[in-house]
Scaffold this motif. Structure first.
Motif, PDB file in Angstrom:
ATOM      1  N   ASN A 163       0.832  -1.210   0.000  1.00 58.22           N
ATOM      2  CA  ASN A 163       0.000   0.000   0.000  1.00 58.22           C
ATOM      3  C   ASN A 163       0.867   1.260   0.000  1.00 58.22           C
ATOM      4  O   ASN A 163       0.590   2.228  -0.711  1.00 58.22           O
ATOM      5  CB  ASN A 163      -0.905   0.041   1.236  1.00 58.22           C
ATOM      6  N   ILE A 194       0.253  10.068  -0.539  1.00 57.27           N
ATOM      7  CA  ILE A 194      -0.901  10.977  -0.631  1.00 57.27           C
ATOM      8  C   ILE A 194      -1.576  11.235   0.723  1.00 57.27           C
ATOM      9  O   ILE A 194      -2.285  12.222   0.874  1.00 57.27           O
ATOM     10  CB  ILE A 194      -1.958  10.450  -1.641  1.00 57.27           C
ATOM     11  N   ILE A 196      -4.054  10.328   4.197  1.00 56.93           N
ATOM     12  CA  ILE A 196      -5.472   9.992   4.347  1.00 56.93           C
ATOM     13  C   ILE A 196      -6.120  11.056   5.241  1.00 56.93           C
ATOM     14  O   ILE A 196      -5.559  11.417   6.282  1.00 56.93           O
ATOM     15  CB  ILE A 196      -5.624   8.594   5.022  1.00 56.93           C
ATOM     16  N   LEU A 204     -10.973   2.946   7.685  1.00 57.46           N
ATOM     17  CA  LEU A 204     -10.004   2.226   6.850  1.00 57.46           C
ATOM     18  C   LEU A 204      -9.998   0.723   7.032  1.00 57.46           C
ATOM     19  O   LEU A 204      -9.740  -0.016   6.096  1.00 57.46           O
ATOM     20  CB  LEU A 204      -8.585   2.716   7.175  1.00 57.46           C
ATOM     21  N   GLN A 210     -12.361   2.021   0.422  1.00 56.91           N
ATOM     22  CA  GLN A 210     -11.277   2.626  -0.346  1.00 56.91           C
ATOM     23  C   GLN A 210     -11.528   4.123  -0.307  1.00 56.91           C
ATOM     24  O   GLN A 210     -12.642   4.568  -0.588  1.00 56.91           O
ATOM     25  CB  GLN A 210     -11.291   2.106  -1.787  1.00 56.91           C
ATOM     26  N   ARG A 217     -11.305   6.177 -10.089  1.00 53.43           N
ATOM     27  CA  ARG A 217     -10.316   5.667  -9.136  1.00 53.43           C
ATOM     28  C   ARG A 217      -8.993   5.303  -9.819  1.00 53.43           C
ATOM     29  O   ARG A 217      -8.968   4.581 -10.791  1.00 53.43           O
ATOM     30  CB  ARG A 217     -10.919   4.425  -8.462  1.00 53.43           C
ATOM     31  N   GLY A 220      -5.685   0.451  -8.020  1.00 52.54           N
ATOM     32  CA  GLY A 220      -6.395  -0.829  -7.959  1.00 52.54           C
ATOM     33  C   GLY A 220      -6.448  -1.343  -6.522  1.00 52.54           C
ATOM     34  O   GLY A 220      -5.848  -0.757  -5.635  1.00 52.54           O
ATOM     35  N   GLY A 225      -7.709  -5.479   2.125  1.00 52.14           N
ATOM     36  CA  GLY A 225      -6.370  -5.717   2.677  1.00 52.14           C
ATOM     37  C   GLY A 225      -6.231  -5.300   4.135  1.00 52.14           C
ATOM     38  O   GLY A 225      -5.767  -6.091   4.968  1.00 52.14           O
ATOM     39  N   LEU A 226      -6.645  -4.083   4.454  1.00 52.35           N
ATOM     40  CA  LEU A 226      -6.446  -3.602   5.830  1.00 52.35           C
ATOM     41  C   LEU A 226      -7.374  -4.306   6.814  1.00 52.35           C
ATOM     42  O   LEU A 226      -6.997  -4.541   7.964  1.00 52.35           O
ATOM     43  CB  LEU A 226      -6.657  -2.081   5.898  1.00 52.35           C
ATOM     44  N   SER A 250       1.659   8.670   5.415  1.00 50.44           N
ATOM     45  CA  SER A 250       0.982   7.876   6.449  1.00 50.44           C
ATOM     46  C   SER A 250       1.983   6.962   7.147  1.00 50.44           C
ATOM     47  O   SER A 250       3.007   6.609   6.569  1.00 50.44           O
ATOM     48  CB  SER A 250      -0.077   6.974   5.823  1.00 50.44           C
ATOM     49  N   PHE A 252       1.619   3.265   9.173  1.00 52.82           N
ATOM     50  CA  PHE A 252       0.853   2.153   9.717  1.00 52.82           C
ATOM     51  C   PHE A 252       1.780   1.404  10.666  1.00 52.82           C
ATOM     52  O   PHE A 252       2.908   1.077  10.292  1.00 52.82           O
ATOM     53  CB  PHE A 252       0.377   1.219   8.601  1.00 52.82           C
TER      54      PHE A 252
HETATM   55  P1  ADP Z   1      -6.848  -1.752  -1.191  1.00 52.12           P
HETATM   56  O1  ADP Z   1      -6.726  -3.142  -1.698  1.00 52.12           O
HETATM   57  O2  ADP Z   1      -7.916  -0.959  -1.854  1.00 52.12           O
HETATM   58  O3  ADP Z   1      -5.544  -1.035  -1.115  1.00 52.12           O
HETATM   59  P2  ADP Z   1      -6.768  -1.752   1.685  1.00 52.12           P
HETATM   60  O4  ADP Z   1      -7.754  -2.271   2.675  1.00 52.12           O
HETATM   61  O5  ADP Z   1      -5.378  -2.265   1.751  1.00 52.12           O
HETATM   62  O6  ADP Z   1      -7.416  -1.963   0.274  1.00 52.12           O
HETATM   63  O7  ADP Z   1      -6.727  -0.187   1.836  1.00 52.12           O
HETATM   64  C1  ADP Z   1      -7.970   0.509   1.939  1.00 52.12           C
HETATM   65  C2  ADP Z   1      -7.808   1.924   1.492  1.00 52.12           C
HETATM   66  O8  ADP Z   1      -7.026   2.655   2.443  1.00 52.12           O
HETATM   67  C3  ADP Z   1      -7.078   2.091   0.172  1.00 52.12           C
HETATM   68  O9  ADP Z   1      -7.923   1.903  -0.934  1.00 52.12           O
HETATM   69  C4  ADP Z   1      -6.601   3.539   0.293  1.00 52.12           C
HETATM   70  O10 ADP Z   1      -7.655   4.420  -0.047  1.00 52.12           O
HETATM   71  C5  ADP Z   1      -6.288   3.666   1.788  1.00 52.12           C
HETATM   72  N1  ADP Z   1      -4.852   3.445   2.083  1.00 52.12           N
HETATM   73  C6  ADP Z   1      -4.285   2.304   2.537  1.00 52.12           C
HETATM   74  N2  ADP Z   1      -2.953   2.453   2.711  1.00 52.12           N
HETATM   75  C7  ADP Z   1      -2.666   3.721   2.355  1.00 52.12           C
HETATM   76  C8  ADP Z   1      -1.461   4.507   2.314  1.00 52.12           C
HETATM   77  N3  ADP Z   1      -0.275   4.025   2.688  1.00 52.12           N
HETATM   78  N4  ADP Z   1      -1.569   5.808   1.895  1.00 52.12           N
HETATM   79  C9  ADP Z   1      -2.760   6.319   1.528  1.00 52.12           C
HETATM   80  N5  ADP Z   1      -3.932   5.642   1.546  1.00 52.12           N
HETATM   81  C10 ADP Z   1      -3.898   4.357   1.949  1.00 52.12           C
END
Ligand code: ADP
Length: 273
Positions: A163, A194, A196, A204, A210, A217, A220, A225-226, A250, A252
């Motif tokens: 991510n 970018i 959040i 999230l 997303q 969008r 992809g 994932g999260l 960001s 995590f």
């Molecule tokens: P995806 O498969 O869409 O990436 P995730 O659950 O991993 O799904 O992430 C959910 C959403 O959180 C992403 O679509 C994005 O909008 C936001 N996101 C996740 N990680 C980041 C990051 N490092 N920087 C910015 N936005 C993020």
């Protein structure tokens, strides 16, 4: 002689029982609504790539004789991309469903964080280079091995670093692993991407969320994932947190107990940026 009998009955218990019953009913209704919402989101998510696959295939079949090699290849590429997306989605949904049903068992073993993190970074070097990002890794020296499931921990880190690469262009991604307390280690995955918005942070970790979810969008992904990462950290007795600033990046953070899953499960919490 005339008399009166007063019967006094303490109905507190009845009231408490009725209230508990009402709360249980409400919880069951909320769970059923959440299930319907999840199923409808899931069908929508599955339908999108499938529609693309069918649409392009049918169009190709009707128009096959008029096609040159270039346009044929580009339509086939679109079909392959949509097919891959569908497969990822199905795998993620199965993973998520198993986690929700508590059907995921973890196999803890001593994990050397430096080795695991470097493996993850090597796997994602290609993706990082595509976005002209650099990844730096720092692991505190003399960190003890952590009792965790290496397969699941790798999955979490692949998602977080993936991510970070996806949402950063020409920037820097840092993976820092250190002992945050005597009992815990922390892995921070920071990017200069970018970012959040604060009001999005609490959503999230919900499935299919997303941030940039419009028809145009750019990135992809499945939005699962999260949600999967959070539950995996939970089953390993840990937690995942996020801080972020739009336009700046960001972080995590994964926290894990060094000695594996504690007897009482840890709460998963979030922090605003
Ligand atoms: P995806 O498969 O869409 O990436 P995730 O659950 O991993 O799904 O992430 C959910 C959403 O959180 C992403 O679509 C994005 O909008 C936001 N996101 C996740 N990680 C980041 C990051 N490092 N920087 C910015 N936005 C993020």
């Amino acid at each position: 002689p005339a008399g009166r009998i007063f019967v006094l009955r303490d109905i507190t218990l009845f009231k408490q029982a009725a209230q508990a019953l009402q709360e249980a009913k409400e919880a069951a209704e909320a769970a059923s609504q959440a299930k319907s919402a999840f199923l409808s989101m899931m069908s929508h998510e599955l339908r999108t790539p499938l529609t693309a696959i069918l649409g392009y295939s049918e169009f190709l079949r009707e128009d096959l004789l008029n096609r040159d090699l270039h346009s044929l290849t580009s339509d086939l590429d679109r079909i392959i991309t949509a097919g891959r997306h569908l497969l990822t989605l199905i795998n993620d949904i199965l993973d998520y469903a198993r986690l929700e049903a508590n059907a995921v068992t973890i196999h803890p073993e001593p994990v050397h964080m430096s080795t695991l993190i470097n493996e993850v970074v090597m796997t994602l070097q290609g993706l990082a280079k595509q976005g002209q990002n650099t990844i730096t890794v720092t692991v505190e020296p003399d960190l003890p091995p952590v009792l965790a499931d290496p397969v699941r921990l790798r999955q979490v880190l692949l998602n977080l670093v993936g991510n970070a690469c996806k949402f950063t262009g020409q920037g820097e991604i840092r993976v820092h692993c250190y002992r945050s307390t005597t009992a815990e280690i922390q892995i921070d995955v920071s990017d200069t991407g970018i970012g959040i918005a604060a009001d999005q942070l609490q959503h999230l970790f919900k499935p299919f969320v997303q941030v940039d979810n419009g028809p145009t969008r750019r990135y992809g992904g499945t939005g699962l994932g999260l949600a999967i990462c959070q539950r995996l950290c939970q089953v390993m007795g840990g937690a995942i947190l996020v801080t972020s600033e739009p336009g700046r990046g960001s972080t995590f953070s994964v926290r894990l107990p060094i000695t594996g899953v504690p007897s009482a499960p840890c709460e998963v919490s979030q922090e605003d940026g």
